[in-house]
Design a protein around this motif. Structure first.
Motif, PDB file in Angstrom:
ATOM      1  N   ASP A 242       0.846  -1.196   0.000  1.00 42.71           N
ATOM      2  CA  ASP A 242       0.000   0.000   0.000  1.00 42.71           C
ATOM      3  C   ASP A 242       0.878   1.241   0.000  1.00 42.71           C
ATOM      4  O   ASP A 242       1.358   1.689   1.045  1.00 42.71           O
ATOM      5  CB  ASP A 242      -0.922  -0.012   1.227  1.00 42.71           C
ATOM      6  N   THR A 243       1.089   1.797  -1.176  1.00 37.73           N
ATOM      7  CA  THR A 243       1.952   2.968  -1.328  1.00 37.73           C
ATOM      8  C   THR A 243       1.139   4.254  -1.459  1.00 37.73           C
ATOM      9  O   THR A 243       1.610   5.244  -2.022  1.00 37.73           O
ATOM     10  CB  THR A 243       2.848   2.798  -2.558  1.00 37.73           C
ATOM     11  N   THR A 244      -0.067   4.254  -0.935  1.00 36.45           N
ATOM     12  CA  THR A 244      -0.907   5.451  -1.002  1.00 36.45           C
ATOM     13  C   THR A 244      -0.288   6.588  -0.196  1.00 36.45           C
ATOM     14  O   THR A 244       0.243   6.363   0.894  1.00 36.45           O
ATOM     15  CB  THR A 244      -2.312   5.132  -0.456  1.00 36.45           C
ATOM     16  N   ARG A 245      -0.365   7.801  -0.723  1.00 31.46           N
ATOM     17  CA  ARG A 245       0.115   8.971   0.019  1.00 31.46           C
ATOM     18  C   ARG A 245      -0.841   9.246   1.182  1.00 31.46           C
ATOM     19  O   ARG A 245      -2.022   9.472   0.985  1.00 31.46           O
ATOM     20  CB  ARG A 245       0.178  10.192  -0.890  1.00 31.46           C
ATOM     21  N   ARG A 246      -0.318   9.215   2.406  1.00 32.80           N
ATOM     22  CA  ARG A 246      -1.160   9.419   3.591  1.00 32.80           C
ATOM     23  C   ARG A 246      -0.466  10.396   4.525  1.00 32.80           C
ATOM     24  O   ARG A 246       0.751  10.332   4.735  1.00 32.80           O
ATOM     25  CB  ARG A 246      -1.423   8.098   4.316  1.00 32.80           C
ATOM     26  N   ASP A 247      -1.255  11.287   5.101  1.00 26.74           N
ATOM     27  CA  ASP A 247      -0.729  12.245   6.065  1.00 26.74           C
ATOM     28  C   ASP A 247      -0.299  11.523   7.339  1.00 26.74           C
ATOM     29  O   ASP A 247      -1.009  10.637   7.831  1.00 26.74           O
ATOM     30  CB  ASP A 247      -1.782  13.307   6.405  1.00 26.74           C
ATOM     31  N   GLY A 248       0.842  11.900   7.876  1.00 26.65           N
ATOM     32  CA  GLY A 248       1.313  11.309   9.128  1.00 26.65           C
ATOM     33  C   GLY A 248       2.116  10.036   8.954  1.00 26.65           C
ATOM     34  O   GLY A 248       2.519   9.436   9.954  1.00 26.65           O
ATOM     35  N   LEU A 249       2.346   9.603   7.722  1.00 25.04           N
ATOM     36  CA  LEU A 249       3.122   8.389   7.497  1.00 25.04           C
ATOM     37  C   LEU A 249       4.592   8.672   7.775  1.00 25.04           C
ATOM     38  O   LEU A 249       5.181   9.582   7.181  1.00 25.04           O
ATOM     39  CB  LEU A 249       2.935   7.893   6.067  1.00 25.04           C
ATOM     40  N   GLU A 250       5.198   7.901   8.666  1.00 24.27           N
ATOM     41  CA  GLU A 250       6.575   8.142   9.076  1.00 24.27           C
ATOM     42  C   GLU A 250       7.534   7.210   8.325  1.00 24.27           C
ATOM     43  O   GLU A 250       7.156   6.122   7.884  1.00 24.27           O
ATOM     44  CB  GLU A 250       6.717   7.959  10.582  1.00 24.27           C
ATOM     45  N   GLY A 251       8.769   7.662   8.238  1.00 24.64           N
ATOM     46  CA  GLY A 251       9.768   6.917   7.484  1.00 24.64           C
ATOM     47  C   GLY A 251      10.043   5.538   8.034  1.00 24.64           C
ATOM     48  O   GLY A 251      10.289   4.596   7.277  1.00 24.64           O
ATOM     49  N   GLN A 252       9.991   5.368   9.361  1.00 24.20           N
ATOM     50  CA  GLN A 252      10.279   4.054   9.940  1.00 24.20           C
ATOM     51  C   GLN A 252       9.236   3.024   9.525  1.00 24.20           C
ATOM     52  O   GLN A 252       9.552   1.841   9.373  1.00 24.20           O
ATOM     53  CB  GLN A 252      10.343   4.163  11.463  1.00 24.20           C
ATOM     54  N   VAL A 253       7.987   3.468   9.323  1.00 25.38           N
ATOM     55  CA  VAL A 253       6.942   2.546   8.866  1.00 25.38           C
ATOM     56  C   VAL A 253       7.186   2.159   7.412  1.00 25.38           C
ATOM     57  O   VAL A 253       7.062   0.984   7.042  1.00 25.38           O
ATOM     58  CB  VAL A 253       5.548   3.181   9.041  1.00 25.38           C
ATOM     59  N   GLU A 254       7.548   3.135   6.586  1.00 23.91           N
ATOM     60  CA  GLU A 254       7.860   2.830   5.184  1.00 23.91           C
ATOM     61  C   GLU A 254       8.995   1.809   5.084  1.00 23.91           C
ATOM     62  O   GLU A 254       8.917   0.848   4.304  1.00 23.91           O
ATOM     63  CB  GLU A 254       8.237   4.112   4.444  1.00 23.91           C
ATOM     64  N   GLU A 255      10.055   2.038   5.871  1.00 30.47           N
ATOM     65  CA  GLU A 255      11.199   1.133   5.819  1.00 30.47           C
ATOM     66  C   GLU A 255      10.815  -0.278   6.243  1.00 30.47           C
ATOM     67  O   GLU A 255      11.236  -1.267   5.639  1.00 30.47           O
ATOM     68  CB  GLU A 255      12.327   1.659   6.715  1.00 30.47           C
ATOM     69  N   ALA A 256      10.004  -0.380   7.308  1.00 35.96           N
ATOM     70  CA  ALA A 256       9.596  -1.700   7.795  1.00 35.96           C
ATOM     71  C   ALA A 256       8.734  -2.421   6.763  1.00 35.96           C
ATOM     72  O   ALA A 256       8.900  -3.626   6.526  1.00 35.96           O
ATOM     73  CB  ALA A 256       8.852  -1.553   9.111  1.00 35.96           C
ATOM     74  N   LEU A 257       7.814  -1.710   6.117  1.00 34.74           N
ATOM     75  CA  LEU A 257       6.932  -2.342   5.133  1.00 34.74           C
ATOM     76  C   LEU A 257       7.724  -2.860   3.937  1.00 34.74           C
ATOM     77  O   LEU A 257       7.510  -3.992   3.488  1.00 34.74           O
ATOM     78  CB  LEU A 257       5.878  -1.335   4.671  1.00 34.74           C
ATOM     79  N   GLY A 345       0.757  -2.622   4.565  1.00 34.06           N
ATOM     80  CA  GLY A 345       0.432  -1.204   4.492  1.00 34.06           C
ATOM     81  C   GLY A 345       0.517  -0.535   5.845  1.00 34.06           C
ATOM     82  O   GLY A 345       0.617  -1.196   6.893  1.00 34.06           O
ATOM     83  N   PRO A 346       0.466   0.803   5.879  1.00 35.00           N
ATOM     84  CA  PRO A 346       0.524   1.541   7.141  1.00 35.00           C
ATOM     85  C   PRO A 346      -0.803   1.489   7.876  1.00 35.00           C
ATOM     86  O   PRO A 346      -1.870   1.325   7.269  1.00 35.00           O
ATOM     87  CB  PRO A 346       0.862   2.970   6.689  1.00 35.00           C
ATOM     88  N   ASP A 347      -0.741   1.646   9.175  1.00 33.19           N
ATOM     89  CA  ASP A 347      -1.937   1.679  10.021  1.00 33.19           C
ATOM     90  C   ASP A 347      -2.048   3.085  10.612  1.00 33.19           C
ATOM     91  O   ASP A 347      -1.403   3.418  11.598  1.00 33.19           O
ATOM     92  CB  ASP A 347      -1.820   0.635  11.135  1.00 33.19           C
ATOM     93  N   LEU A 348      -2.847   3.916   9.973  1.00 34.87           N
ATOM     94  CA  LEU A 348      -3.065   5.279  10.446  1.00 34.87           C
ATOM     95  C   LEU A 348      -4.507   5.484  10.872  1.00 34.87           C
ATOM     96  O   LEU A 348      -5.087   6.551  10.698  1.00 34.87           O
ATOM     97  CB  LEU A 348      -2.676   6.288   9.353  1.00 34.87           C
ATOM     98  N   GLY A 349      -5.099   4.449  11.446  1.00 36.59           N
ATOM     99  CA  GLY A 349      -6.482   4.506  11.915  1.00 36.59           C
ATOM    100  C   GLY A 349      -7.365   3.507  11.201  1.00 36.59           C
ATOM    101  O   GLY A 349      -8.066   2.713  11.823  1.00 36.59           O
ATOM    102  N   GLU A 350      -7.353   3.540   9.860  1.00 34.29           N
ATOM    103  CA  GLU A 350      -8.152   2.614   9.056  1.00 34.29           C
ATOM    104  C   GLU A 350      -7.240   1.975   8.021  1.00 34.29           C
ATOM    105  O   GLU A 350      -6.960   2.567   6.982  1.00 34.29           O
ATOM    106  CB  GLU A 350      -9.304   3.355   8.368  1.00 34.29           C
ATOM    107  N   PRO A 351      -6.755   0.764   8.302  1.00 31.19           N
ATOM    108  CA  PRO A 351      -5.789   0.136   7.392  1.00 31.19           C
ATOM    109  C   PRO A 351      -6.370  -0.091   6.001  1.00 31.19           C
ATOM    110  O   PRO A 351      -7.540  -0.470   5.843  1.00 31.19           O
ATOM    111  CB  PRO A 351      -5.461  -1.192   8.081  1.00 31.19           C
TER     112      PRO A 351
END
Length: 449
Positions: A242-257, A345-351
């Motif tokens: 899930d490479t969607t542009r999302r507000d609040g997405l941090e670099g450590q989450v991108e690296e882990a995914l 994908g990132p978890d910013l409230g609604e995965p």
């Protein structure tokens, strides 16, 4: 690599002071007829002359060349760099000056640093972030023995180092629990898969090995037939990132995914799967076939696997989380015939909000979705710091920082465990960037609490 060089020769602050003092003393001597003032001015002129001659002498033979030994390394790993002089620099022989090589490196490679000027200057750079990083220019800084003149030769060579996602080892239990490995088809079993060869019959041709004659087919057709090899179909898996542009997405989450995607890709390949990794737009990031070097020793197959693996890691290294959700991500793509689907994908409230995961999975019977949030607070960028000294190994400070980071991740894992739930037909695991892929996949098959 030899690049474009720019050379600047100028007096230092000390040299300007000496030059002004020389002129002032000479003028004072002319006006007041004070002979010591003239003598002192003449002495300063001699010092300036010696400094100028010294800087011209020690600048001879400075013809630098830099090359990258390891152009792509996993994040956190060392990349070897060689910087050497093509000619013998006079400054290493004639003690009329001193100099350093200053590399203007980005923060991802450790920041600006100095190397003691020598004929050969091997050193190591540690890659702290994923993606391609330009090394930037480097400068040879030389001063005469009195520190009156400063020579700066800057070279731009355009070299780059790529930080690859880290591929972790997956346990057998995690592979079996997710369906990557099972008793029906194991990586070491001689079962036909992508790239495996199954025998068929074709007419005998001169030069064929008699041991490959297909006697049953020859008896049926009345003519000699030879066993031929034909690739047969294998299992297919899809990994959705899930490479969607999302507000609040941090670099450590991108690296882990991305690291988890690389680990899954490697594990699936070793277990006989053909794998596609797609982004939120449905575009294919990379595709790999079943490992040709597995099972059994196959030098050519192993080399082909290594090249394919490197190409996939390079493709994952350049992944950006910038797909626009407003333009219908994940709607224009082919689902394929995947038997296993894994979404990350990132978890910013609604995965996986805005994604129709079922369209990616096709007819896959095993569907696992993993959503991560940040485990550690985002680091505040430091203010620009002065150049550090780069040594041949240059690993102590980075090693201590890496150990401290590992301790922080372990503490974050101890505070919170992954949680399992359902997302339609998918088993959803919500964890953090500190969780290992083994823990996340093992949680995926546990009963929800």
């Amino acid at each position: 690599m030899r690049g474009r060089a720019r050379t600047i020769l100028r007096p230092t602050g000390r040299g300007v002071v000496v030059l002004v003092a020389c002129a002032a003393l000479w003028l004072l001597g002319d006006l007041t007829r004070i002979e010591p003032a003239r003598q002192l001015a003449a002495g300063l002129v001699l010092v300036l002359a010696v400094g100028a001659i010294g800087i011209l002498v020690v600048s001879r033979g400075i013809s630098p060349r830099r090359r990258v030994v390891d152009d792509a390394v996993p994040v956190g790993g060392p990349a070897r760099v060689m910087l050497e002089m093509q000619d013998l620099p006079w400054i290493t022989v004639v003690p009329l000056g001193r100099g350093v090589v200053r590399e203007h490196l980005p923060e991802e490679l450790g920041g600006q640093g100095d190397l003691p000027l020598a004929r050969r200057m091997p050193h190591v750079l540690h890659v702290s972030r994923r993606g391609g990083h330009a090394l930037g220019p480097y400068s040879i800084l030389v001063r005469d023995v009195f520190g009156l003149f400063h020579l700066r030769r800057t070279v731009e060579d355009g070299l780059r180092i790529t930080g690859l996602p880290v591929v972790a080892e997956m346990s057998t239990a995690a592979e079996r629990s997710t369906g990557i490995a099972d008793s029906a088809v194991a990586g070491a079993a001689p079962v036909a898969g992508v790239g495996e060869l199954g025998p068929i019959a074709r007419p005998y041709a001169t030069g064929d090995d008699i041991r490959r004659i297909h006697w049953r087919a020859s008896a049926r057709t009345g003519t000699l037939m030879t066993r031929e090899d034909e690739p047969t179909a294998g299992r297919s898996a899809v990994v959705v990132l899930d490479t969607t542009r999302r507000d609040g997405l941090e670099g450590q989450v991108e690296e882990a995914l991305v690291s988890h995607a690389a680990t899954v890709l490697d594990s699936l390949g070793r277990n006989g799967w053909e794998v596609r990794i797609v982004d939120a737009s449905g575009d294919e990031i990379t595709r790999t076939q079943r490992r040709r070097g597995v099972p059994g020793p196959s030098p050519l197959g192993g080399e082909a696997d290594a090249l394919e693996r490197r190409a996939s890691l390079l493709a994952l290294a350049e992944v950006d989380f910038d797909d626009d959700e407003q333009h219908g991500v994940g709607r224009d793509h082919a689902a394929g015939h995947a038997e296993l689907a894994i979404a990350l994908g990132p978890d910013l409230g609604e995965p996986f909000a805005g994604l129709e995961l079922d369209r990616f999975a096709g007819r896959a019977t095993r569907r696992t979705a993993i959503a991560l949030d940040a485990a550690l607070p985002e680091e505040v960028p430091e203010t620009p710091r002065r150049a550090r000294r780069i040594g041949p190994a240059d690993g102590d400070d980075f090693g201590h920082a890496h150990e401290k980071h590992a301790e922080q991740l372990a503490a974050a894992r101890a505070q919170r465990s992954p949680r399992r739930s359902r997302l339609g037909t998918w088993a959803l695991v919500r964890g953090s960037s500190a969780d290992t892929l083994d823990d996340l996949l093992t949680t995926a098959v546990e009963e929800p609490r």
